[in-house]
Structures are given as structure tokens and as C-alpha cells.
Design a protein around this motif. Structure first.
Motif, PDB file in Angstrom:
ATOM      1  N   ASP A 111       8.980 -10.232 -13.237  1.00 58.62           N
ATOM      2  CA  ASP A 111       9.348 -11.468 -13.906  1.00 58.62           C
ATOM      3  C   ASP A 111       8.149 -11.854 -14.774  1.00 58.62           C
ATOM      4  OD1 ASP A 111       9.801 -14.057 -14.747  1.00 58.62           O
ATOM      5  OD2 ASP A 111      10.344 -14.812 -12.765  1.00 58.62           O
ATOM      6  N   PRO A 112       8.277 -11.812 -16.100  1.00 56.80           N
ATOM      7  CA  PRO A 112       7.123 -12.083 -16.966  1.00 56.80           C
ATOM      8  C   PRO A 112       6.591 -13.509 -16.849  1.00 56.80           C
ATOM      9  CG  PRO A 112       9.128 -11.807 -18.267  1.00 56.80           C
ATOM     10  CD  PRO A 112       9.481 -11.477 -16.850  1.00 56.80           C
ATOM     11  N   ALA A 113       7.356 -14.427 -16.297  1.00 57.00           N
ATOM     12  CA  ALA A 113       6.839 -15.776 -16.059  1.00 57.00           C
ATOM     13  C   ALA A 113       5.888 -15.801 -14.868  1.00 57.00           C
ATOM     14  CB  ALA A 113       7.990 -16.752 -15.822  1.00 57.00           C
ATOM     15  N   GLU A 114       5.948 -14.758 -14.050  1.00 60.58           N
ATOM     16  CA  GLU A 114       5.121 -14.670 -12.850  1.00 60.58           C
ATOM     17  C   GLU A 114       4.024 -13.610 -12.954  1.00 60.58           C
ATOM     18  OE1 GLU A 114       5.461 -16.502 -10.047  1.00 60.58           O
ATOM     19  OE2 GLU A 114       7.238 -17.599 -10.673  1.00 60.58           O
ATOM     20  N   VAL A 115       4.364 -12.461 -13.549  1.00 62.43           N
ATOM     21  CA  VAL A 115       3.498 -11.284 -13.515  1.00 62.43           C
ATOM     22  C   VAL A 115       3.325 -10.716 -14.917  1.00 62.43           C
ATOM     23  CG1 VAL A 115       3.239  -8.962 -12.550  1.00 62.43           C
ATOM     24  CG2 VAL A 115       4.341 -10.760 -11.189  1.00 62.43           C
ATOM     25  N   ALA A 116       2.069 -10.471 -15.304  1.00 68.17           N
ATOM     26  CA  ALA A 116       1.785  -9.869 -16.614  1.00 68.17           C
ATOM     27  C   ALA A 116       1.769  -8.345 -16.531  1.00 68.17           C
ATOM     28  CB  ALA A 116       0.446 -10.374 -17.149  1.00 68.17           C
ATOM     29  N   ALA A 117       1.298  -7.790 -15.408  1.00 58.71           N
ATOM     30  CA  ALA A 117       1.172  -6.338 -15.274  1.00 58.71           C
ATOM     31  C   ALA A 117       1.029  -5.978 -13.801  1.00 58.71           C
ATOM     32  CB  ALA A 117      -0.042  -5.839 -16.052  1.00 58.71           C
ATOM     33  N   LEU A 118       1.281  -4.711 -13.501  1.00 58.71           N
ATOM     34  CA  LEU A 118       1.064  -4.144 -12.170  1.00 58.71           C
ATOM     35  C   LEU A 118       0.178  -2.925 -12.302  1.00 58.71           C
ATOM     36  CD1 LEU A 118       4.714  -4.147 -10.741  1.00 58.71           C
ATOM     37  CD2 LEU A 118       2.870  -5.724 -10.124  1.00 58.71           C
TER      38      LEU A 118
ATOM     39  N   MET B  19       0.854  -1.178   0.000  1.00 61.51           N
ATOM     40  CA  MET B  19       0.000   0.000   0.000  1.00 61.51           C
ATOM     41  C   MET B  19       0.892   1.230   0.000  1.00 61.51           C
ATOM     42  SD  MET B  19      -2.690   1.086   3.038  1.00 61.51           S
ATOM     43  CE  MET B  19      -3.624  -0.416   2.896  1.00 61.51           C
ATOM     44  N   ASP B  20       0.401   2.321  -0.601  1.00 62.49           N
ATOM     45  CA  ASP B  20       1.146   3.576  -0.508  1.00 62.49           C
ATOM     46  C   ASP B  20       0.521   4.457   0.565  1.00 62.49           C
ATOM     47  OD1 ASP B  20      -1.075   4.862  -1.678  1.00 62.49           O
ATOM     48  OD2 ASP B  20      -0.058   5.288  -3.566  1.00 62.49           O
ATOM     49  N   SER B  21       1.132   5.612   0.819  1.00 62.75           N
ATOM     50  CA  SER B  21       0.667   6.492   1.902  1.00 62.75           C
ATOM     51  C   SER B  21      -0.712   7.083   1.622  1.00 62.75           C
ATOM     52  CB  SER B  21       1.675   7.613   2.149  1.00 62.75           C
ATOM     53  OG  SER B  21       1.825   8.405   0.982  1.00 62.75           O
ATOM     54  N   GLN B  22      -1.181   7.014   0.377  1.00 56.98           N
ATOM     55  CA  GLN B  22      -2.521   7.493   0.044  1.00 56.98           C
ATOM     56  C   GLN B  22      -3.571   6.387   0.154  1.00 56.98           C
ATOM     57  OE1 GLN B  22      -1.332   8.706  -3.774  1.00 56.98           O
ATOM     58  NE2 GLN B  22      -0.334  10.566  -3.046  1.00 56.98           N
ATOM     59  N   GLY B  23      -3.135   5.181   0.540  1.00 54.86           N
ATOM     60  CA  GLY B  23      -4.067   4.079   0.728  1.00 54.86           C
ATOM     61  C   GLY B  23      -4.318   3.230  -0.506  1.00 54.86           C
ATOM     62  N   ARG B  24      -3.610   3.521  -1.607  1.00 54.56           N
ATOM     63  CA  ARG B  24      -3.783   2.703  -2.810  1.00 54.56           C
ATOM     64  C   ARG B  24      -3.055   1.382  -2.646  1.00 54.56           C
ATOM     65  NH1 ARG B  24      -1.646   5.984  -7.668  1.00 54.56           N
ATOM     66  NH2 ARG B  24       0.105   6.052  -6.230  1.00 54.56           N
ATOM     67  N   LEU B  25      -3.560   0.366  -3.316  1.00 55.74           N
ATOM     68  CA  LEU B  25      -3.016  -0.985  -3.241  1.00 55.74           C
ATOM     69  C   LEU B  25      -2.330  -1.344  -4.553  1.00 55.74           C
ATOM     70  CD1 LEU B  25      -6.214  -2.585  -1.719  1.00 55.74           C
ATOM     71  CD2 LEU B  25      -4.187  -1.778  -0.478  1.00 55.74           C
ATOM     72  N   LEU B  26      -1.191  -2.031  -4.459  1.00 56.54           N
ATOM     73  CA  LEU B  26      -0.481  -2.472  -5.649  1.00 56.54           C
ATOM     74  C   LEU B  26      -0.905  -3.897  -5.977  1.00 56.54           C
ATOM     75  CD1 LEU B  26       1.597  -1.873  -7.854  1.00 56.54           C
ATOM     76  CD2 LEU B  26       3.364  -2.773  -6.306  1.00 56.54           C
ATOM     77  N   LEU B  27      -1.583  -4.053  -7.116  1.00 58.34           N
ATOM     78  CA  LEU B  27      -2.032  -5.358  -7.574  1.00 58.34           C
ATOM     79  C   LEU B  27      -1.147  -5.847  -8.706  1.00 58.34           C
ATOM     80  CD1 LEU B  27      -5.919  -4.918  -7.784  1.00 58.34           C
ATOM     81  CD2 LEU B  27      -4.515  -5.613  -5.821  1.00 58.34           C
TER      82      LEU B  27
ATOM     83  N   ILE C  44       4.193  -1.000   3.384  1.00 57.88           N
ATOM     84  CA  ILE C  44       3.920   0.366   2.914  1.00 57.88           C
ATOM     85  C   ILE C  44       5.126   0.828   2.099  1.00 57.88           C
ATOM     86  CG2 ILE C  44       3.339   2.730   3.579  1.00 57.88           C
ATOM     87  CD1 ILE C  44       1.262   0.643   4.520  1.00 57.88           C
ATOM     88  N   ILE C  45       4.870   1.291   0.873  1.00 57.65           N
ATOM     89  CA  ILE C  45       5.935   1.836   0.033  1.00 57.65           C
ATOM     90  C   ILE C  45       5.415   3.085  -0.661  1.00 57.65           C
ATOM     91  CG2 ILE C  45       6.949  -0.436  -0.388  1.00 57.65           C
ATOM     92  CD1 ILE C  45       5.885  -0.201  -3.290  1.00 57.65           C
ATOM     93  N   GLU C  46       6.325   3.858  -1.206  1.00 55.53           N
ATOM     94  CA  GLU C  46       5.951   5.010  -2.016  1.00 55.53           C
ATOM     95  C   GLU C  46       6.250   4.694  -3.481  1.00 55.53           C
ATOM     96  OE1 GLU C  46       4.074   7.525  -1.207  1.00 55.53           O
ATOM     97  OE2 GLU C  46       4.034   6.591   0.762  1.00 55.53           O
ATOM     98  N   PRO C  47       5.282   4.864  -4.357  1.00 51.37           N
ATOM     99  CA  PRO C  47       5.481   4.541  -5.775  1.00 51.37           C
ATOM    100  C   PRO C  47       6.658   5.272  -6.413  1.00 51.37           C
ATOM    101  CG  PRO C  47       3.168   4.950  -5.333  1.00 51.37           C
ATOM    102  CD  PRO C  47       3.926   5.307  -4.081  1.00 51.37           C
ATOM    103  N   THR C  48       6.949   6.488  -5.950  1.00 50.02           N
ATOM    104  CA  THR C  48       8.055   7.247  -6.542  1.00 50.02           C
ATOM    105  C   THR C  48       9.407   6.612  -6.238  1.00 50.02           C
ATOM    106  OG1 THR C  48       8.058   8.677  -4.597  1.00 50.02           O
ATOM    107  CG2 THR C  48       6.810   9.440  -6.520  1.00 50.02           C
ATOM    108  N   ALA C  49       9.474   5.812  -5.169  1.00 54.97           N
ATOM    109  CA  ALA C  49      10.728   5.163  -4.797  1.00 54.97           C
ATOM    110  C   ALA C  49      10.810   3.744  -5.355  1.00 54.97           C
ATOM    111  CB  ALA C  49      10.851   5.124  -3.274  1.00 54.97           C
TER     112      ALA C  49
ATOM    113  N   LEU D 257      11.284  -6.117  -5.938  1.00 57.50           N
ATOM    114  CA  LEU D 257      11.286  -5.164  -4.838  1.00 57.50           C
ATOM    115  C   LEU D 257      11.952  -5.781  -3.615  1.00 57.50           C
ATOM    116  CD1 LEU D 257      10.384  -2.392  -3.872  1.00 57.50           C
ATOM    117  CD2 LEU D 257       8.204  -3.402  -3.244  1.00 57.50           C
ATOM    118  N   THR D 258      12.926  -5.073  -3.044  1.00 56.45           N
ATOM    119  CA  THR D 258      13.625  -5.553  -1.854  1.00 56.45           C
ATOM    120  C   THR D 258      13.578  -4.496  -0.758  1.00 56.45           C
ATOM    121  OG1 THR D 258      15.744  -4.705  -2.652  1.00 56.45           O
ATOM    122  CG2 THR D 258      15.200  -6.994  -3.216  1.00 56.45           C
ATOM    123  N   GLY D 259      13.820  -4.927   0.462  1.00 61.63           N
ATOM    124  CA  GLY D 259      13.932  -4.005   1.584  1.00 61.63           C
ATOM    125  C   GLY D 259      12.626  -3.451   2.114  1.00 61.63           C
ATOM    126  N   VAL D 260      11.503  -4.084   1.819  1.00 60.62           N
ATOM    127  CA  VAL D 260      10.209  -3.615   2.313  1.00 60.62           C
ATOM    128  C   VAL D 260       9.936  -4.236   3.683  1.00 60.62           C
ATOM    129  CG1 VAL D 260       7.719  -3.576   1.890  1.00 60.62           C
ATOM    130  CG2 VAL D 260       9.303  -3.428  -0.029  1.00 60.62           C
TER     131      VAL D 260
END
Length: 181
Positions: free
Chosen positions: A142-149, A47-55, A131-136, A97-100
């Protein structure tokens, strides 16, 4: 459609009872054969600080629920592996993504038959929130795992889950209920 067995499908998962207590081990592929064996899994939702979720949209090559929208990352810890360790590994593998910092917010059990593959998800699913910030964040999927975000407002997600549940992984409603305050 027959599912392709990948090396990840040969990994071991931890079988559990309805209370989440370990009772054995089985390969990923075998645990997901009908009727499905209850096993430990985890779902990470960022989630980001505005409450949006990363799918993430699951890759079409996935053996279970391909092409559907799901939480940011998910997987199975190896028997005895710490959840946070396994979740951090899958975040890196799936979306680069690392370090979350991840916090477990609860667990729930679900069972779902995948009509596309004939596989079964029967999981004791631990939900981890970060919690992460999209700008960072610079995704490296990995296209074998994920088609889009995509980032989505929770209210928009709930509308989609209610109006078009076939577009989403069947565990996403439970993950979202536990992750959102």
C-alpha cells in the motif's frame, strides 16, 4: 512540518502502564502528541530460511518517522484485540501478505521524538516473528503505508543501525534484538 490526520489516526489505542497492563484508551493521534502516552503496539518482522529480514521503508506520508526503514509491518491493536489478529491485519494492509504464522517473541518499551513531525512514539511494543520464503511471496504494498521493501542480512542491518541510525525507525534495534536468536 505539520502531520496530516488520517482516518487511522482516529482509531483507539490501548493505554498501558509500564508492565503492559491496560489502563485506558485514547486515539492514535492523541497518544502520539508530546509528551507521548505509553500505549500498546506491535511490530512484525519476517525472516526467510536463510536468516534474511524483510524490511519496509515507511511511506513519506506517514505521520511518524516517514521515509525510514523499519520492520515488515507494525501498528496498534484496538483495545482488547488479540495481537496476532491485529498483526495479521496490518501485514495484509501494508504488504499484502496473508496466512503467515506469527509468534510473539517478547515485548519492550521505547520512547522516541520524531524531529520531522513533532510526534512522539511511546510504546509497549510486542514483537512478532514470522518465517516465509521470498519465492512464495508476491508483495502488494500500500503506497500510503510503504515506499519500498528489501531483504537484508542481519549483519548488514546492524552495520546500518550503528552507522546511520537516522535512516531507521527508532524501534527497529529493539525489535531486531528480540526477534533474532
Amino acid at each position: 512540518m505539520s502531520a496530516v490526520i488520517t482516518s487511522r489516526e482516529t482509531h483507539l489505542v490501548e493505554l498501558v502502564d509500564t508492565e503492559g497492563t491496560a489502563i485506558g484508551e485514547l486515539s492514535v493521534a492523541d497518544a502520539h502528541q508530546s509528551p507521548g502516552r505509553l500505549h500498546r503496539a506491535f511490530s512484525v518482522l519476517l525472516m526467510d530460511s536463510q536468516g534474511r529480514l524483510l524490511l519496509q521503508q515507511r511511506a513519506t506520508a506517514k505521520t511518524r518517522f516517514p521515509g525510514r526503514w523499519a520492520n515488515t509491518a507494525c501498528g496498534h491493536p484496538a483495545p482488547g484485540e488479540k495481537l496476532v489478529t491485529a498483526a495479521a491485519r496490518r501485514l495484509a494492509e501494508e504488504v499484502g501478505l496473508t496466512g503467515v504464522d506469527l509468534t510473539e517473541v517478547g515485548a519492550f518499551t521505547y520512547r522516541a521524538d520524531d524531529p520531522a513531525s513533532g510526534r512522539v512514539e511511546h510504546e509497549y511494543d510486542h514483537v512478532l516473528l514470522g518465517i516465509i520464503e521470498p519465492t512464495a511471496y508476491r508483495p502488494k504494498i500500500d503506497p500510503a503505508e510503504v515506499a519500498a521493501l528489501r531483504w537484508v542480512e542481519p549483519s548488514t542491518l546492524w552495520v546500518g543501525l550503528n552507522e546511520h541510525p537516522e535512516q531507521y525507525a527508532p524501534w527497529l534495534p529493539g525489535v531486531t534484538r528480540l526477534a533474532l536468536p
